[in-house]
Design a protein around this motif. Structure first.
Motif, PDB file in Angstrom:
ATOM      1  N   SER A  22       0.836  -1.202   0.000  1.00 50.30           N
ATOM      2  CA  SER A  22       0.000   0.000   0.000  1.00 50.30           C
ATOM      3  C   SER A  22       0.872   1.254   0.000  1.00 50.30           C
ATOM      4  O   SER A  22       0.578   2.236  -0.700  1.00 50.30           O
ATOM      5  CB  SER A  22      -0.933   0.003   1.216  1.00 50.30           C
ATOM      6  OG  SER A  22      -0.203  -0.003   2.435  1.00 50.30           O
ATOM      7  N   PHE A  86      -7.480   3.209   2.403  1.00 51.26           N
ATOM      8  CA  PHE A  86      -7.494   2.458   1.140  1.00 51.26           C
ATOM      9  C   PHE A  86      -8.757   2.789   0.345  1.00 51.26           C
ATOM     10  O   PHE A  86      -8.704   2.987  -0.875  1.00 51.26           O
ATOM     11  CB  PHE A  86      -7.479   0.947   1.419  1.00 51.26           C
ATOM     12  CG  PHE A  86      -6.184   0.424   1.965  1.00 51.26           C
ATOM     13  CD1 PHE A  86      -4.995   1.101   1.791  1.00 51.26           C
ATOM     14  CD2 PHE A  86      -6.157  -0.783   2.669  1.00 51.26           C
ATOM     15  CE1 PHE A  86      -3.798   0.608   2.296  1.00 51.26           C
ATOM     16  CE2 PHE A  86      -4.976  -1.284   3.176  1.00 51.26           C
ATOM     17  CZ  PHE A  86      -3.799  -0.599   2.995  1.00 51.26           C
ATOM     18  N   ILE A 119      -3.229   6.550   5.113  1.00 50.88           N
ATOM     19  CA  ILE A 119      -2.455   5.333   4.851  1.00 50.88           C
ATOM     20  C   ILE A 119      -1.042   5.424   5.408  1.00 50.88           C
ATOM     21  O   ILE A 119      -0.567   4.515   6.100  1.00 50.88           O
ATOM     22  CB  ILE A 119      -2.420   5.052   3.332  1.00 50.88           C
ATOM     23  CG1 ILE A 119      -3.810   4.679   2.821  1.00 50.88           C
ATOM     24  CG2 ILE A 119      -1.423   3.920   3.029  1.00 50.88           C
ATOM     25  CD1 ILE A 119      -3.905   4.623   1.307  1.00 50.88           C
ATOM     26  N   THR A 123       0.555   2.790   8.295  1.00 50.43           N
ATOM     27  CA  THR A 123       1.458   1.662   8.007  1.00 50.43           C
ATOM     28  C   THR A 123       2.584   1.617   9.023  1.00 50.43           C
ATOM     29  O   THR A 123       2.943   0.547   9.531  1.00 50.43           O
ATOM     30  CB  THR A 123       2.036   1.772   6.585  1.00 50.43           C
ATOM     31  OG1 THR A 123       2.767   2.988   6.441  1.00 50.43           O
ATOM     32  CG2 THR A 123       0.945   1.730   5.539  1.00 50.43           C
ATOM     33  N   ASN A 175      -4.373   2.751  -9.559  1.00 48.87           N
ATOM     34  CA  ASN A 175      -4.479   2.538  -8.113  1.00 48.87           C
ATOM     35  C   ASN A 175      -5.649   1.643  -7.729  1.00 48.87           C
ATOM     36  O   ASN A 175      -5.622   1.002  -6.674  1.00 48.87           O
ATOM     37  CB  ASN A 175      -4.679   3.890  -7.396  1.00 48.87           C
ATOM     38  CG  ASN A 175      -3.542   4.851  -7.624  1.00 48.87           C
ATOM     39  OD1 ASN A 175      -2.396   4.460  -7.653  1.00 48.87           O
ATOM     40  ND2 ASN A 175      -3.872   6.123  -7.791  1.00 48.87           N
ATOM     41  N   MET A 179      -5.863  -1.068  -4.618  1.00 50.71           N
ATOM     42  CA  MET A 179      -6.578  -0.713  -3.392  1.00 50.71           C
ATOM     43  C   MET A 179      -7.648  -1.757  -3.051  1.00 50.71           C
ATOM     44  O   MET A 179      -7.889  -2.051  -1.880  1.00 50.71           O
ATOM     45  CB  MET A 179      -7.220   0.664  -3.529  1.00 50.71           C
ATOM     46  CG  MET A 179      -6.228   1.816  -3.522  1.00 50.71           C
ATOM     47  SD  MET A 179      -5.248   1.921  -1.998  1.00 50.71           S
ATOM     48  CE  MET A 179      -3.594   1.593  -2.613  1.00 50.71           C
ATOM     49  N   ALA A 182      -5.803  -4.529  -1.516  1.00 45.29           N
ATOM     50  CA  ALA A 182      -5.316  -4.110  -0.203  1.00 45.29           C
ATOM     51  C   ALA A 182      -6.428  -4.135   0.836  1.00 45.29           C
ATOM     52  O   ALA A 182      -6.213  -4.528   1.988  1.00 45.29           O
ATOM     53  CB  ALA A 182      -4.707  -2.715  -0.293  1.00 45.29           C
TER      54      ALA A 182
END
Length: 495
Positions: A22, A86, A119, A123, A175, A179, A182
């Motif tokens: 991600s 996401f 995001i 992370t 993307n 996503m 993810a």
């Protein structure tokens, strides 16, 4: 708080794969836009101000929301915040299908910024909670840092390939499938974690942090493009007042929205300085290097991206090894030494005549030195209690965001001044304003000598900026060496 240490090792590393992938997409998206801008300009005909906002909307939103979103994630749940990020990022990418005006593209970029702000720090803070063993955490952060470096290099390559096959909207739509994967993988693999005692929400602190950071980044960017004027002075004053008030408020409260007391730790401050200084040097020098490759060497966007691969390879090789190297020779040596190696890479741009081999040699060293940022992340995250992982992540990400803006503003302005100094004082404004403008005037007038002079001036300005970037990195290396405890052992850091 859910304790991820109870999860099987395979689950932790699978979760890291989701987090790293991600981050890879978010970083790629930041660099893809630079490749897509010419086609967007041709299609939508934005004004100069609108074009600037297309570039700046993302970073302004991210800078404004990082602190608030990180604190919300600590309270609301970091997994929940990440999955929401996401979703927002994917929805914004789909929305580009309806973007038929510059204003719509700016709105899409702002929405992407909201998703990116959710995001990026999530992370980092989730890695802090997933990997409670410090040595495992350092390795995980090395992989995370490598993905960031690879994403920065892959962005222009993938963006160029997409633009050759499709139109500019493909740079956003790429993307969407990532996503979706993810979100599904995150729901299945990521454990939830949050601060068990978050305290009361600070509404005034939220407003101060958002307003202060947006004003700061805006002031830096406006100063770089328009110079010192009423707007840049006003924005600087707003930023100074709001952020000073915010810091004082955080220091007085028992439950601050951002744990600024973390800076009392020398090692935490060292990690933050490493991230900030690297981002400043990279932001300024790489922007010029990309222009040099395209406008002087004649590379296409794809070829430019490929030419930047040595830096990504250097970072990708060194980052995962940084933790083991730190355990062998010491975290301080790796962190300060990595900054010194990057400094040597920048200095090569000044020492050697600029050519593809010298740039490749310099960028390999810059990338290898960037591998030390895996140790910087480990030092930052190890210096924060697990409950305050969001604050630590927000501080690190803010260092990168502000550093990038400062690099473009300060080093970019220095390079522009050096470029103008080598051109005739009576040259038309377009010639003195930028290399692109000079080449356009030279094509229109058939002045080959003007084009050669402008190219030589720009090349010299890039070389001198490499000198300044290298000097900055050497100073940062000395400060980091001084602040980091000699016997700092990430393996013995708190859990």
């Amino acid at each position: 708080m859910t304790r991820s240490s109870a999860a099987p090792a395979t689950g932790r590393w699978a979760a890291l794969a989701v987090l790293s992938a991600s981050l890879l997409m978010v970083v790629m998206d930041m660099t893809i836009l630079n490749v897509a801008l010419p086609e967007i300009s041709s299609d939508l005909q934005p004004s100069a101000v609108q074009l600037l906002w297309m570039v700046d909307a993302y970073s302004l939103v991210v800078a404004g929301l990082l602190v608030t979103v990180s604190s919300l994630g600590d309270r609301w749940g970091r997994k929940r915040m990440l999955i929401t990020g996401f979703t927002v990022f994917g929805v914004a990418s789909v929305a580009v299908l309806w973007a038929d005006s510059p204003a719509m593209v700016i709105a899409v970029r702002a929405l992407l910024g909201i998703g990116g702000a959710m995001i990026m720090p999530s992370t980092l803070s989730m890695i802090r909670n997933l990997f409670t063993d410090p040595r495992e955490r350092a390795t995980a952060l090395g992989i995370w840092a490598a993905m960031a470096a690879v994403g920065g290099a892959l962005g222009p390559i993938i963006g160029g390939l997409l633009l050759e096959a499709f139109n500019w909207r493909a740079a956003f739509l790429v993307n969407v499938p990532v996503m979706v994967v993810a979100i599904v993988a995150g729901l299945l693999l990521l454990p939830e974690s949050r601060d068990p005692n978050p305290g009361r929400w600070d509404a005034l602190g939220t407003v101060l942090s958002m307003g202060g950071m947006v004003a700061l980044v805006y002031a830096i960017k406006h100063l770089a493009t328009e110079g010192l004027d009423a707007q840049s002075v006003t924005a600087t004053l707003i930023a100074a007042i709001a952020l000073t008030w915010f810091v004082r408020r955080c220091l007085r409260r028992p439950d601050p929205i951002l744990e600024v007391r973390l800076f009392r730790s020398g090692s935490f401050s060292a990690g933050t300085i490493a991230a900030l200084s690297t981002s400043i040097a990279m932001g300024g020098v790489l922007l010029l290097m990309v222009q040099w490759m395209q406008l002087i060497e004649g590379y296409s966007p794809v070829q430019t991206g490929l030419a930047m691969l040595p830096m990504a390879v250097g970072a990708a090789v060194v980052s995962p090894l940084a933790a083991a190297l730190g355990a062998r020779i010491g975290a301080r040596t790796v962190l300060a030494g990595g900054l010194a190696v990057s400094a040597l890479g920048f200095l090569l741009l000044w020492i050697m005549p600029l050519s593809l081999p010298s740039v490749a040699a310099g960028t390999v060293l810059i990338g290898a030195g960037m591998g030390s940022l895996a140790i910087a992340s480990a030092v930052i995250m190890a210096g924060a209690p697990a409950a305050k992982a969001g604050s630590a992540a927000a501080i690190e990400e803010t260092s990168y965001e502000v550093g990038g803006a400062l690099g473009v503003a300060v080093l970019g302005s220095v390079a522009a001044a050096l470029y103008r100094a080598e051109l005739p004082a009576d040259a038309v404004h377009a010639v003195r304003e930028s290399l692109g403008g000079a080449l356009a005037v030279a094509r229109e007038t058939g002045a080959a000598a003007l084009a050669a002079q402008a190219k030589a001036a720009f090349t010299d300005s890039l070389a001198m900026t490499g000198l300044y970037g290298g000097a900055l990195m050497l100073v940062a290396a000395a400060i980091v060496w001084y602040l980091t405890p000699a016997r700092l052992d990430l393996g013995a850091a708190q859990h």
